[in-house]
Every structure is written in structure tokens, then in C-alpha cells.
Write an enzyme that holds these catalytic residues in place. Structure first.
Site, PDB file in Angstrom:
ATOM      1  N   MET A 205      23.464  -1.968 -24.579  1.00 34.68           N
ATOM      2  CA  MET A 205      23.313  -2.541 -25.920  1.00 34.68           C
ATOM      3  C   MET A 205      23.170  -1.413 -26.944  1.00 34.68           C
ATOM      4  SD  MET A 205      21.366  -6.141 -25.480  1.00 34.68           S
ATOM      5  CE  MET A 205      19.712  -5.541 -25.400  1.00 34.68           C
TER       6      MET A 205
ATOM      7  N   LEU B 165      21.555   4.561 -27.187  1.00 35.51           N
ATOM      8  CA  LEU B 165      21.620   5.230 -25.884  1.00 35.51           C
ATOM      9  C   LEU B 165      20.559   6.326 -25.773  1.00 35.51           C
ATOM     10  CD1 LEU B 165      25.518   5.553 -25.516  1.00 35.51           C
ATOM     11  CD2 LEU B 165      24.011   3.701 -24.751  1.00 35.51           C
TER      12      LEU B 165
ATOM     13  N   GLU C 239      18.361   8.893 -22.453  1.00 30.35           N
ATOM     14  CA  GLU C 239      18.689   9.615 -21.214  1.00 30.35           C
ATOM     15  C   GLU C 239      18.851   8.709 -19.993  1.00 30.35           C
ATOM     16  OE1 GLU C 239      16.160  13.327 -21.285  1.00 30.35           O
ATOM     17  OE2 GLU C 239      16.625  12.837 -23.369  1.00 30.35           O
ATOM     18  N   GLY C 240      18.238   7.517 -20.056  1.00 29.56           N
ATOM     19  CA  GLY C 240      18.450   6.553 -18.965  1.00 29.56           C
ATOM     20  C   GLY C 240      19.913   6.145 -18.902  1.00 29.56           C
ATOM     21  N   HIS C 241      20.475   5.773 -20.080  1.00 28.39           N
ATOM     22  CA  HIS C 241      21.902   5.418 -20.119  1.00 28.39           C
ATOM     23  C   HIS C 241      22.750   6.616 -19.698  1.00 28.39           C
ATOM     24  CE1 HIS C 241      20.319   2.619 -23.382  1.00 28.39           C
ATOM     25  NE2 HIS C 241      20.855   1.789 -22.518  1.00 28.39           N
TER      26      HIS C 241
ATOM     27  N   LYS D 278      15.253   0.069 -14.029  1.00 29.56           N
ATOM     28  CA  LYS D 278      14.152  -0.344 -14.904  1.00 29.56           C
ATOM     29  C   LYS D 278      14.189  -1.863 -15.123  1.00 29.56           C
ATOM     30  CE  LYS D 278      13.518   0.306 -19.457  1.00 29.56           C
ATOM     31  NZ  LYS D 278      13.034  -1.012 -19.898  1.00 29.56           N
ATOM     32  N   ASP D 279      15.417  -2.409 -15.270  1.00 29.81           N
ATOM     33  CA  ASP D 279      15.559  -3.861 -15.396  1.00 29.81           C
ATOM     34  C   ASP D 279      15.785  -4.437 -14.000  1.00 29.81           C
ATOM     35  OD1 ASP D 279      15.515  -4.117 -18.359  1.00 29.81           O
ATOM     36  OD2 ASP D 279      17.239  -2.800 -18.190  1.00 29.81           O
TER      37      ASP D 279
ATOM     38  N   SER E  87      15.268   1.733 -25.019  1.00 24.49           N
ATOM     39  CA  SER E  87      15.679   1.724 -26.433  1.00 24.49           C
ATOM     40  C   SER E  87      14.551   1.194 -27.305  1.00 24.49           C
ATOM     41  CB  SER E  87      16.918   0.839 -26.603  1.00 24.49           C
ATOM     42  OG  SER E  87      17.951   1.316 -25.776  1.00 24.49           O
TER      43      SER E  87
HETATM   44  O1  PAF Z   1      20.541  -4.036 -19.833  1.00 28.11           O
HETATM   45  C1  PAF Z   1      21.096  -4.241 -20.929  1.00 28.11           C
HETATM   46  O2  PAF Z   1      21.111  -3.391 -21.825  1.00 28.11           O
HETATM   47  C2  PAF Z   1      21.756  -5.594 -21.185  1.00 28.11           C
HETATM   48  O3  PAF Z   1      21.039  -6.628 -20.623  1.00 28.11           O
HETATM   49  C3  PAF Z   1      23.234  -5.635 -20.738  1.00 28.11           C
HETATM   50  C4  PAF Z   1      23.355  -5.487 -19.219  1.00 28.11           C
HETATM   51  C5  PAF Z   1      24.012  -4.540 -21.428  1.00 28.11           C
HETATM   52  C6  PAF Z   1      23.855  -6.988 -21.112  1.00 28.11           C
HETATM   53  O4  PAF Z   1      23.850  -7.186 -22.503  1.00 28.11           O
END
Ligand code: PAF
Length: 281
Positions: A29, A32, A34-36, A148-149, A185
Site C-alpha cells: 500500500m 515503503l 525497509e520491510g518492503h 508481520k501480517d 508504514s
Molecule cells: O499488507 C498490505 O500492505 C496489504 O494488505 C496488501 C497485501 C498490499 C493488500 O492491499
């Protein structure tokens, strides 16, 4: 390269596939961090072509949640992507992605009734809808998600299995700041005082991990230890703390025997943060 049109994205993917290239996909989303970056770097190592989606998905936010306030900086995100091997940043507008009379739902039952699913009704329906739309558009060989999620990962894996989607889900470890705070974020919402208070999440998980390392196997005792650590932080308000089976996400109460997940969700001021550890007995 920034692509906003679905047709253009599909054309690019078709060409890549024809040329025999593998495609790695990192859904985000934006905002961004360092995790991304760790997801993107892994995708770049393991695939010929990498697509990062940047889309603040309205369908996964509740009416009282932070959709409007969610940090957005497409320009900065695109320049971060340039240095780390991303071929396309796919960032469609909501009007491009969603039809006004959108009628299809993607609902994963059971796994979404607990933890964040019970606290954020409809959240995982929105996640599953947007992720399956992106999988259909981008046709990735591998898709990268952060641990993390943890519940999101479990739900997406189940959706992929149940719908026979031809994509491998790659789960990457949580990236933390040097003092232990999990990168998110939403950390930008925290005042300096709240930023300090937010360390209670990783601290409480350390307490649980130490107890497990010392042989504690009773879920209720572990949960009590986590709770008593978090309540000492005056700025923290617990949303949930659970000890769950890492596959079924069912809450464990007595003796634990298998792989467990300890997810915590805590409000620090108005900001809701999540963190977790996985532990194999
Ligand atoms: O983890 C996220 O940032 C969101 O849930 C995702 C997977 C990009 C879906 O919108």
C-alpha cells in the site's frame, strides 16, 4: 517504470511470459520502508522480472479507520523501487481497479473470524479481493508477503490453496528497527513519546519467548505474562493478545504442543500496531 492502466500491465506481463521470464510480485500500500525493501530484494533475487503494486486499498479499511490519513508518497516510493531491481510499479486508481457495481466477494471463512478479522470486520474480504485481482492481472510465479501480517499470510495461503491459484506465496521475516520496533508504514503516526511506548509490543513478545525458552508450555500463563508486561505501559491499550495454533489460528488455552503464533495488537494513542512471534515447540 510506473504503470497505472490494467490493460498496459497485462500487456507487459504477456510479453514477459512469452519471452520466458519469471515474474515476482510484491503487493504493497506504499509508504515503503525497509520491510518492503526486504520483500522486493528477495523478489529481485528469485525472479527475472519484479512488479510492486502500490495501492491504498479502500475495501480493506473500515469506516472509522485511517484510509484518508494513510501515508501516500508515490514519487518517493517509485524512486526507492528504482534502486532495488523493480521493473514495474503498478499503481492503478481505485476507479480503474474497482467497478462501481462490483458484485464479487472473496471470503475466506474461519481463519478470518479471529484476531484482526474479529476486530476489523470485512478487512480480510478487502485484502483477498484486491490480492486476487492483482494475481489475475499480474500472473506472478511468486508473491511476497511479510510475516508481520501473520494472519494475512495464513488467509492468503488458504485462498490460494482453495482457489487453485498458480502462485507460490513466499513469506519473509519481520524487519525491525534497531530497538526492536517492527517496521510499519503506520509508525509515522507516532509522536516521539508514543514511538518509545510502542516498544512494549516487541518487549512483551521477548518476555513470552524467554518464558518458552525456559520451558513454559501453558498458554494461559504465557498470555498472562504478555498482558502484565503491556499493561505497565500507560500509553498502550490492548486490542488483543493471543496464543494461537499457527495453522488454524485457533486460540490455545492449556498446554501447547505444536507450532504456535503469538500475535499482539495494541493501540498506542490512536495508532493500532501489530507484531508477533512464531515458535516451534
Ligand atoms: O499488507 C498490505 O500492505 C496489504 O494488505 C496488501 C497485501 C498490499 C493488500 O492491499
Amino acid at each position: 517504470m510506473l504503470v497505472k492502466s490494467i490493460k498496459e500491465m497485462q500487456g507487459i506481463v504477456k510479453k514477459w511470459k512469452k519471452e520466458g521470464h519469471s515474474v515476482g510480485f510484491v503487493p504493497t500500500m506504499g509508504a515503503l520502508h525497509e520491510g518492503h525493501q526486504s520483500l522486493i530484494e528477495r523478489a529481485a533475487r528469485e525472479n527475472d522480472r519484479v512488479v510492486v503494486s502500490i495501492f491504498v486499498n479502500p475495501t480493506q479499511f473500515g469506516p472509522t479507520e485511517d484510509f484518508d490519513a494513510y501515508p501516500r508518497d508515490l514519487e518517493k516510493d517509485c524512486s526507492l523501487c528504482q534502486g532495488v531491481g523493480v521493473h514495474v510499479v503498478f499503481s492503478p486508481d481505485a476507479k480503474e481497479l474497482y467497478f462501481p457495481d462490483q458484485s464479487t466477494m472473496v471470503h475466506v471463512s474461519g481463519l478470518t473470524d479471529v484476531l484482526c478479522g474479529s476486530k476489523r470486520p470485512g478487512h480480510f474480504d478487502g485484502v483477498c479481493l484486491v490480492v486476487s485481482k492483482f494475481f489475475n492481472i499480474i500472473q506472478p510465479d511468486k508473491a511476497y508477503f511479510g510475516q508481520k501480517d501473520a494472519q494475512q499470510v495464513t488467509v492468503i495461503k488458504r485462498m490460494v490453496r482453495d482457489l487453485n491459484l498458480d502462485v507460490e506465496i513466499v513469506v519473509c521475516p519481520i524487519v525491525r528497527e534497531s530497538d526492536g520496533l517492527a517496521r510499519s508504514s503506520r509508525n509515522v503516526y507516532l509522536s516521539p513519546e508514543e514511538r518509545q511506548a510502542a516498544l512494549v509490543l516487541s518487549r512483551s513478545l521477548e518476555v513470552a519467548k524467554n518464558a518458552l525458552n525456559n520451558g513454559e508450555r501453558n498458554a494461559s500463563v504465557l498470555k498472562a505474562a504478555l498482558l502484565s508486561c503491556i499493561v505497565q505501559e500507560p500509553l498502550a491499550e490492548i486490542d488483543y493478545v493471543e496464543i494461537v495454533d499457527s495453522e488454524s489460528l485457533q486460540v490455545l488455552k492449556g498446554k501447547i504442543a505444536n507450532s504456535i503464533l503469538i500475535p499482539v495488537a495494541v493501540f498506542i494513542g490512536k495508532t493500532r500496531l501489530i507484531d508477533n512471534i512464531a515458535y516451534k515447540i
